[in-house]
Design an enzyme around this catalytic site. Structure first.
Site, PDB file in Angstrom:
ATOM      1  N   GLU A   1       6.038 -10.865  15.095  1.00 58.57           N
ATOM      2  CA  GLU A   1       5.620 -11.459  16.365  1.00 58.57           C
ATOM      3  C   GLU A   1       5.965 -12.960  16.371  1.00 58.57           C
ATOM      4  OE1 GLU A   1       1.576 -10.694  17.220  1.00 58.57           O
ATOM      5  OE2 GLU A   1       1.703 -11.524  19.255  1.00 58.57           O
TER       6      GLU A   1
ATOM      7  N   ARG B   1       0.812  -1.215   0.000  1.00 61.19           N
ATOM      8  CA  ARG B   1       0.000   0.000   0.000  1.00 61.19           C
ATOM      9  C   ARG B   1       0.848   1.269   0.000  1.00 61.19           C
ATOM     10  NH1 ARG B   1      -2.883  -3.902   2.681  1.00 61.19           N
ATOM     11  NH2 ARG B   1      -1.657  -3.525   4.543  1.00 61.19           N
TER      12      ARG B   1
HETATM   13  P1  AMP Z   1       4.929  -3.222  11.179  1.00 59.25           P
HETATM   14  O1  AMP Z   1       6.161  -3.659  10.458  1.00 59.25           O
HETATM   15  O2  AMP Z   1       4.585  -4.094  12.337  1.00 59.25           O
HETATM   16  O3  AMP Z   1       4.973  -1.748  11.544  1.00 59.25           O
HETATM   17  O4  AMP Z   1       3.709  -3.440  10.190  1.00 59.25           O
HETATM   18  C1  AMP Z   1       3.430  -2.493   9.202  1.00 59.25           C
HETATM   19  C2  AMP Z   1       3.024  -3.166   7.927  1.00 59.25           C
HETATM   20  O5  AMP Z   1       2.036  -4.178   8.139  1.00 59.25           O
HETATM   21  C3  AMP Z   1       2.404  -2.147   6.991  1.00 59.25           C
HETATM   22  O6  AMP Z   1       2.909  -2.404   5.676  1.00 59.25           O
HETATM   23  C4  AMP Z   1       0.917  -2.368   7.099  1.00 59.25           C
HETATM   24  O7  AMP Z   1       0.316  -2.312   5.826  1.00 59.25           O
HETATM   25  C5  AMP Z   1       0.743  -3.758   7.708  1.00 59.25           C
HETATM   26  N1  AMP Z   1      -0.119  -3.776   8.908  1.00 59.25           N
HETATM   27  C6  AMP Z   1       0.259  -4.171  10.159  1.00 59.25           C
HETATM   28  N2  AMP Z   1      -0.762  -4.114  11.023  1.00 59.25           N
HETATM   29  C7  AMP Z   1      -1.825  -3.646  10.334  1.00 59.25           C
HETATM   30  C8  AMP Z   1      -3.183  -3.325  10.694  1.00 59.25           C
HETATM   31  N3  AMP Z   1      -3.662  -3.470  11.933  1.00 59.25           N
HETATM   32  N4  AMP Z   1      -3.998  -2.834   9.711  1.00 59.25           N
HETATM   33  C9  AMP Z   1      -3.528  -2.667   8.456  1.00 59.25           C
HETATM   34  N5  AMP Z   1      -2.274  -2.945   8.066  1.00 59.25           N
HETATM   35  C10 AMP Z   1      -1.410  -3.439   8.981  1.00 59.25           C
END
Ligand code: AMP
Length: 180
Positions: free
Chosen positions: A100, A63
């Site tokens: 995780e 996205r």
């Molecule tokens: P992180 O690496 O944990 O910060 O996860 C971010 C990535 O995972 C981004 O590319 C988001 O599109 C996706 N993502 C993680 N959690 C969510 C959520 N609750 N809703 C939508 N997208 C998420």
């Protein structure tokens, strides 16, 4: 025209228990779908970076590509993709990061930017911050300066935005979601 402070937030849909139980998925597609809200969204990022001497916008799979490519076009600079492992055809560099459960890897073409480039790194959402931190490392390995990280949504309870800022990367987000 003054915007309602909840204009963007009201156009992000929460889908409970997707893609797995316990996850509140913050779906930005309603924001992209309407011509007015797409324009308002993009405009926030354009105004933020139009005087920042940016050379490249780097967008994170998938996205981050949507908003990143429009931002690059509007800033009159190039766009480079940071992709999940195995998608880029040419010589790549990669960074692995912890999830995780298990790990993930992102890749970038080795010639995607050059030393000294000033880069904005953009994704749709910050959760644990792992993806954006891995993107930052890739760009820095090529000698680029990551001027700022940017995202539409921050989930502050997951600690990612704090982690990113503590690493020394400024972070610009538009909407916070906490709890449900
Ligand atoms: P992180 O690496 O944990 O910060 O996860 C971010 C990535 O995972 C981004 O590319 C988001 O599109 C996706 N993502 C993680 N959690 C969510 C959520 N609750 N809703 C939508 N997208 C998420």
């Amino acid at each position: 025209m003054l915007l309602d402070p909840n204009y963007l937030r009201d156009r992000i849909r929460t889908v409970p228990d997707w893609p797995q139980p316990g996850v509140q998925f913050r779906d930005i597609t309603p924001l992209l779908q309407e011509p007015e809200s797409l324009r308002v969204l993009v405009q926030h990022f354009v105004l933020r970076y139009m005087h920042s001497n940016i050379d490249v916008v780097a967008g994170i799979d998938a996205r981050g590509f949507i908003i990143g490519a429009i931002l690059a076009y509007e800033l009159n600079v190039g766009f480079v993709p940071i992709r999940k492992k195995g998608k880029l055809p040419y010589t790549t560099i990669e960074e692995e990061y912890e999830l995780e459960y298990g790990s993930a890897t992102v890749e970038m073409h080795a010639d995607a930017c050059k030393a000294g480039d000033r880069v904005v790194l953009i994704d749709d959402l910050i959760a644990t911050g792992g993806t954006m931190m891995a993107g930052k490392k890739l760009l820095e390995r090529l000698g680029a300066t990551v001027v700022e990280g940017a995202a539409i949504v921050d989930l502050p309870e997951l600690g990612g935005s704090k982690l990113i800022r503590e690493s020394g990367l400024p972070l610009f987000t538009l909407v916070d979601f906490s709890g449900h």
